[in-house]
Design an enzyme around this catalytic site. Sequence first.
Site, mmCIF file in Angstrom:
data_model
loop_
_atom_site.group_PDB
_atom_site.id
_atom_site.type_symbol
_atom_site.label_atom_id
_atom_site.label_comp_id
_atom_site.label_asym_id
_atom_site.label_seq_id
_atom_site.Cartn_x
_atom_site.Cartn_y
_atom_site.Cartn_z
ATOM 1 N N ASP A 36 0.871 -1.186 0.000
ATOM 2 C CA ASP A 36 0.000 0.000 0.000
ATOM 3 C C ASP A 36 0.904 1.232 0.000
ATOM 4 O O ASP A 36 2.070 1.161 0.392
ATOM 5 C CB ASP A 36 -0.912 0.026 1.238
ATOM 6 C CG ASP A 36 -2.135 0.924 1.047
ATOM 7 O OD1 ASP A 36 -3.224 0.406 0.754
ATOM 8 O OD2 ASP A 36 -1.987 2.163 1.151
ATOM 9 N N ASP A 61 3.750 2.549 -4.296
ATOM 10 C CA ASP A 61 2.887 3.468 -5.038
ATOM 11 C C ASP A 61 2.590 2.787 -6.367
ATOM 12 O O ASP A 61 3.485 2.652 -7.216
ATOM 13 C CB ASP A 61 3.611 4.805 -5.241
ATOM 14 C CG ASP A 61 2.786 5.790 -6.064
ATOM 15 O OD1 ASP A 61 1.686 5.421 -6.536
ATOM 16 O OD2 ASP A 61 3.240 6.937 -6.226
ATOM 17 N N VAL A 62 1.351 2.370 -6.566
ATOM 18 C CA VAL A 62 1.046 1.589 -7.780
ATOM 19 C C VAL A 62 1.267 2.400 -9.063
ATOM 20 O O VAL A 62 1.406 1.822 -10.143
ATOM 21 C CB VAL A 62 -0.388 0.999 -7.769
ATOM 22 C CG1 VAL A 62 -0.536 -0.062 -6.711
ATOM 23 C CG2 VAL A 62 -1.442 2.083 -7.656
ATOM 24 N N SER A 143 -15.093 -1.282 -10.799
ATOM 25 C CA SER A 143 -16.169 -0.525 -10.138
ATOM 26 C C SER A 143 -17.384 -0.470 -11.054
ATOM 27 O O SER A 143 -17.237 -0.473 -12.291
ATOM 28 C CB SER A 143 -15.715 0.915 -9.868
ATOM 29 O OG SER A 143 -16.815 1.717 -9.482
ATOM 30 N N TYR A 156 -12.136 8.748 -12.765
ATOM 31 C CA TYR A 156 -12.213 7.460 -12.055
ATOM 32 C C TYR A 156 -12.983 6.445 -12.887
ATOM 33 O O TYR A 156 -12.534 5.306 -13.087
ATOM 34 C CB TYR A 156 -12.903 7.692 -10.709
ATOM 35 C CG TYR A 156 -13.157 6.440 -9.883
ATOM 36 C CD1 TYR A 156 -12.143 5.879 -9.111
ATOM 37 C CD2 TYR A 156 -14.422 5.833 -9.853
ATOM 38 C CE1 TYR A 156 -12.378 4.741 -8.342
ATOM 39 C CE2 TYR A 156 -14.666 4.707 -9.092
ATOM 40 C CZ TYR A 156 -13.630 4.160 -8.331
ATOM 41 O OH TYR A 156 -13.871 3.035 -7.568
ATOM 42 N N LYS A 160 -11.553 3.018 -14.497
ATOM 43 C CA LYS A 160 -12.098 1.699 -14.125
ATOM 44 C C LYS A 160 -12.653 0.979 -15.359
ATOM 45 O O LYS A 160 -12.581 -0.249 -15.449
ATOM 46 C CB LYS A 160 -13.182 1.860 -13.055
ATOM 47 C CG LYS A 160 -12.634 2.286 -11.692
ATOM 48 C CD LYS A 160 -11.749 1.220 -11.064
ATOM 49 C CE LYS A 160 -11.409 1.528 -9.615
ATOM 50 N NZ LYS A 160 -10.589 0.503 -8.976
#
Length: 249
Positions: A36, A61-62, A143, A156, A160
């Site tokens: 994370d 950090d992705v 999502s 977002y 997604k």
Amino acid sequence: MPNAALTAVITGAAGEIGIAIAERLANAGYRLVLSDLDLSRLDTLAADLPAHSVLATQRHDVASMADAEALAKTCATLRTGTLRTGIDCVVCSAGLYEDLAIEEVGPEEWRRSMAVNLDGTFYTVQALRPYLSEGSAVVNIASVAGHRGSVSHTPYAAAKGGVLTLTRSLAQELAPKTRVNAVSPGLIDTRMIQALDADKRNAMVAAMPLQRLGTAAEVADVVVFLASPAAGYITGETIHVNGGHYLHS
Ligand SMILES: NC(=O)c1ccc[n+]([C@@H]2O[C@H](COP(=O)([O-])OP(=O)(O)OC[C@H]3O[C@@H](n4cnc5c(N)ncnc54)[C@H](O)[C@@H]3O)[C@@H](O)[C@H]2O)c1
């Protein structure tokens, strides 16, 4: 600890859904590599997981390919030690949900959402790919916004939506060794949706068939199913967990 235990890597593991997935996978016998952005929160939460289930925690950090490679390096190191057969399950749960009307979305906001929600999923899977075991599973957390779009969450929702397509592409590229599926949560009762206007949220809940928010555990249960042999002939698919919200929003 038996060498035969399965191993799972979870990103965004300090999130409420991420930690619920960690808990469920630990109870299903997986040993965990957890990452994370917020390592101190992750370490605090990981301390409550079943004894000996956590192999490693890592700040990751992705949005950074270098961090994804560092996570892969950790897995490579474990492979010569405790993790003998490779990674059996990767869950990409890190996510960033920002409430932004279209006029508030500049290049920086747009890129940040793409970087965390979409780039991050790709970088993680690409970096971990060499360590995936035969019969392994990737589960991406998408999502309902990626299917329906979402007012004031355009970056977002777009990211997604990209995760859904990425899932279908990876399912083909990583087959037959690895199955790749997605879970699309609806309104789940975590801190992520606290930014939503309360009236708007209540109206959405009232309109949905099951008339309540979902729980992180209900998302986690579906992730565990998709990782398991019970889902052995499922790849490139998305399972909705949304109480019927998809039907009625
Ligand atoms: N809660 C919901 O209603 C809902 C609905 C649909 C989808 N989701 C998705 O479920 C996943 C988990 O969400 P949650 O509800 O547990 O939210 P959360 O905010 O509790 O968890 C998100 C986690 O991602 C981490 N994170 C954020 N940016 C990161 C980065 N750059 N690198 C690594 N980690 C980062 C955060 O530190 C946090 O621990 C997300 O992908 C989210 O988009 C949630």
